[in-house]
Motif scaffolding. Structure first.
Motif, PDB file in Angstrom:
ATOM      1  N   GLU A  21       4.051   4.492  -3.886  1.00  0.00           N
ATOM      2  CA  GLU A  21       3.862   5.639  -2.995  1.00  0.00           C
ATOM      3  C   GLU A  21       4.177   6.947  -3.716  1.00  0.00           C
ATOM      4  OE1 GLU A  21       6.202   4.585   0.445  1.00  0.00           O
ATOM      5  OE2 GLU A  21       4.936   2.820   0.819  1.00  0.00           O
ATOM      6  N   LYS A  28      -1.450   4.343  -1.704  1.00  0.00           N
ATOM      7  CA  LYS A  28      -1.175   3.853  -0.358  1.00  0.00           C
ATOM      8  C   LYS A  28      -1.424   2.346  -0.350  1.00  0.00           C
ATOM      9  CE  LYS A  28      -2.465   4.089   4.450  1.00  0.00           C
ATOM     10  NZ  LYS A  28      -3.464   4.480   5.420  1.00  0.00           N
ATOM     11  N   ASP A  79       7.128  -0.785  -3.722  1.00  0.00           N
ATOM     12  CA  ASP A  79       6.385   0.005  -2.734  1.00  0.00           C
ATOM     13  C   ASP A  79       6.676   1.492  -2.914  1.00  0.00           C
ATOM     14  OD1 ASP A  79       5.534  -2.423  -1.697  1.00  0.00           O
ATOM     15  OD2 ASP A  79       6.653  -2.232   0.184  1.00  0.00           O
TER      16      ASP A  79
END
Length: 173
Positions: free
Chosen positions: A133, A138, A129
């Motif tokens: 990012e 997103k 994640d």
């Protein structure tokens, strides 16, 4: 329905996730050479082009020159030394990517016969994640699933309860 038409659970979950987020009217650049899952996507009506086997750590020209609306990357980022560079080079606004998760009870995968078939990274979900990012994506949706085996032992039992695969749908920020 899916159980008989897919060679494994991973393919079943992956196509269901893809169909949930991506219309088969959108063009896809699938990172990696043509593979069994490329064929499954085509069988489901997707227009798919693949990269050509080039070392994506060294050569992102196919990615940079692609006009595809979506990029898919199924179990490829763990094989790259620098997945960040590849993620930054993607021109499409949508990404569907999956990775094998790091298992606390098993060491990283390393083929003894194929120098290219090894994992330089096995991510925990939060690490993947964060990488996405940082690279300008997103995450809109995510899912995990297990990968049990029919072998006997402590590790096979743990695979019944411990998620092995992680898939995300993300959009460019």
């Amino acid at each position: 329905m899916y159980e008989k038409s897919f060679p494994n659970k991973r393919f079943k979950h992956t196509i269901q996730f893809l169909e949930k987020h991506i219309s088969n009217t959108q063009t896809i650049l699938d990172l990696g050479i043509v593979n069994p899952f490329s064929k499954i996507m085509q069988d489901h009506g997707y227009k798919v082009e693949n990269t050509n086997g080039e070392d994506l750590d060294e050569d992102t020209s196919t990615i940079l020159n692609s006009k595809a609306e979506v990029v898919t990357a199924f179990e490829i980022f763990e094989h790259l030394l620098s997945p960040y560079t590849v993620l930054k080079s993607i021109q499409a606004d949508k990404l569907v990517a999956s990775i094998p998760l790091k298992l606390w009870f098993s060491s990283a995968y390393r083929s003894k016969t194929d120098m290219l078939d090894r994992h330089y990274h096995e991510f925990e979900d939060w690490q993947f994640d964060w990488l996405l990012e940082k690279a300008g994506w997103k995450i809109i949706d995510r899912q995990k699933w297990t990968n049990p085996t029919k072998k006997i032992g402590i590790r096979p039992i743990l695979r019944w309860f411990t998620p092995r695969y992680y898939i995300i749908y993300a959009e460019r920020v």
